[in-house]
Design an enzyme around this catalytic site. Sequence first.
Site, PDB file in Angstrom:
ATOM      1  N   ARG A   1      19.316  -8.190 -22.982  1.00 31.44           N
ATOM      2  CA  ARG A   1      19.142  -9.028 -24.174  1.00 31.44           C
ATOM      3  C   ARG A   1      17.692  -9.471 -24.333  1.00 31.44           C
ATOM      4  O   ARG A   1      17.401 -10.623 -24.641  1.00 31.44           O
ATOM      5  CB  ARG A   1      20.101 -10.224 -24.137  1.00 31.44           C
ATOM      6  CG  ARG A   1      21.559  -9.827 -24.021  1.00 31.44           C
ATOM      7  CD  ARG A   1      22.490 -10.994 -24.160  1.00 31.44           C
ATOM      8  NE  ARG A   1      22.574 -11.451 -25.547  1.00 31.44           N
ATOM      9  CZ  ARG A   1      23.338 -10.899 -26.484  1.00 31.44           C
ATOM     10  NH1 ARG A   1      24.082  -9.846 -26.200  1.00 31.44           N
ATOM     11  NH2 ARG A   1      23.352 -11.390 -27.709  1.00 31.44           N
TER      12      ARG A   1
ATOM     13  N   GLU B   1       8.395  -8.758 -28.982  1.00 37.21           N
ATOM     14  CA  GLU B   1       7.733  -9.574 -27.958  1.00 37.21           C
ATOM     15  C   GLU B   1       7.025  -8.675 -26.963  1.00 37.21           C
ATOM     16  O   GLU B   1       7.528  -7.618 -26.593  1.00 37.21           O
ATOM     17  CB  GLU B   1       8.725 -10.516 -27.254  1.00 37.21           C
ATOM     18  CG  GLU B   1      10.035  -9.882 -26.793  1.00 37.21           C
ATOM     19  CD  GLU B   1      10.003  -9.472 -25.335  1.00 37.21           C
ATOM     20  OE1 GLU B   1       8.923  -9.523 -24.715  1.00 37.21           O
ATOM     21  OE2 GLU B   1      11.064  -9.064 -24.814  1.00 37.21           O
TER      22      GLU B   1
ATOM     23  N   ASP C   1      11.241  -0.154 -40.057  1.00 34.26           N
ATOM     24  CA  ASP C   1      10.456  -0.715 -38.961  1.00 34.26           C
ATOM     25  C   ASP C   1      11.104  -2.019 -38.496  1.00 34.26           C
ATOM     26  O   ASP C   1      11.214  -2.969 -39.264  1.00 34.26           O
ATOM     27  CB  ASP C   1       9.028  -0.990 -39.444  1.00 34.26           C
ATOM     28  CG  ASP C   1       8.036  -1.224 -38.320  1.00 34.26           C
ATOM     29  OD1 ASP C   1       8.477  -1.441 -37.177  1.00 34.26           O
ATOM     30  OD2 ASP C   1       6.820  -1.200 -38.592  1.00 34.26           O
TER      31      ASP C   1
ATOM     32  N   CYS D   1       6.781  -2.488 -30.409  1.00 35.85           N
ATOM     33  CA  CYS D   1       7.220  -1.656 -31.528  1.00 35.85           C
ATOM     34  C   CYS D   1       7.891  -0.370 -31.064  1.00 35.85           C
ATOM     35  O   CYS D   1       8.893   0.058 -31.642  1.00 35.85           O
ATOM     36  CB  CYS D   1       6.046  -1.348 -32.452  1.00 35.85           C
ATOM     37  SG  CYS D   1       4.726  -0.359 -31.675  1.00 35.85           S
TER      38      CYS D   1
ATOM     39  N   HIS E   1       1.180   2.308 -33.087  1.00 32.44           N
ATOM     40  CA  HIS E   1       2.362   1.741 -33.741  1.00 32.44           C
ATOM     41  C   HIS E   1       3.385   2.847 -33.945  1.00 32.44           C
ATOM     42  O   HIS E   1       3.027   3.997 -34.233  1.00 32.44           O
ATOM     43  CB  HIS E   1       2.009   1.105 -35.084  1.00 32.44           C
ATOM     44  CG  HIS E   1       3.163   0.413 -35.733  1.00 32.44           C
ATOM     45  ND1 HIS E   1       3.941  -0.512 -35.060  1.00 32.44           N
ATOM     46  CD2 HIS E   1       3.712   0.533 -36.970  1.00 32.44           C
ATOM     47  CE1 HIS E   1       4.898  -0.949 -35.864  1.00 32.44           C
ATOM     48  NE2 HIS E   1       4.784  -0.321 -37.015  1.00 32.44           N
TER      49      HIS E   1
END
Length: 264
Positions: A66, A41, A125, A71, A111
């Site tokens: 939490r 997110e 990943d 990435c 990434h």
Amino acid sequence: MHTDFDIDAYLDRIGAERPKRPDYEALCHLQERHLMTVPFETLSFAEREIPNMTDEFVYDKIVRRRRGGGCGELNAGFALLLRSLGFRVGALGGRVLHNGHAPFRGVHNGHVLLRVELERSYLVDVGFRWASRRPLRLTERGVQKDEHGEYRLVHTPEGDVEMFHDGVLRWRVEPHPRDLDDFETVMWYFATSPDVHSAGQLWASVVTETGRVSLFNRVLTHHGAGGKESRVLATDDEFKAEFEKWFGIALSSVPDLPESTHGI
């Protein structure tokens, strides 16, 4: 490593059992549990907050608060867990080449994924919407089938590795390890630059037993065996309810998001 790092708390966060040894079966179990419990997110980016990938930050965000993350945060957190369990793991820098709708040229080191060394080398990943559910064998030249589709790693003449998912080129990665602080500038750029492809937009995704649930701005999409179904979350109350239901995050307010009519 974070002096307050609690392996059992992290394992509890992802609903995983402590492995007896750092082997392939344990890696598969941990990767699947992470994908199914800790969402990808970009709420921090949408709110122009600058994340980082230090042990302290990712442990606090993922385990104590939490939350999910981008990435870099998710794979940094997973690397922290794997190292604490005896795995040999390093970070790799890649370039995303497809945004879910069309090919595009993402920024270099935009990434982050992991290379794990066991009896062979694996790419892992937990921070990508189209990630495989299990580790990908780095030297495998054929198709690697997975619950999330068919994956193929292509080794380029320049020495990079390209990942195709169901025939779509998703990213290109350099196979040599990088330090996590190599990505700090990119994190700052994503959070602050108006020129970033996803600037001001919200992306979220989490794996389910039957597929995946994704969010692009206000469009919620369910992916399953029967295909995908999307709908617009028109009101703030509906948005907050669905965001908490699927991604486990309670929002006090909804970010100001661009209008979208298609899902991912």
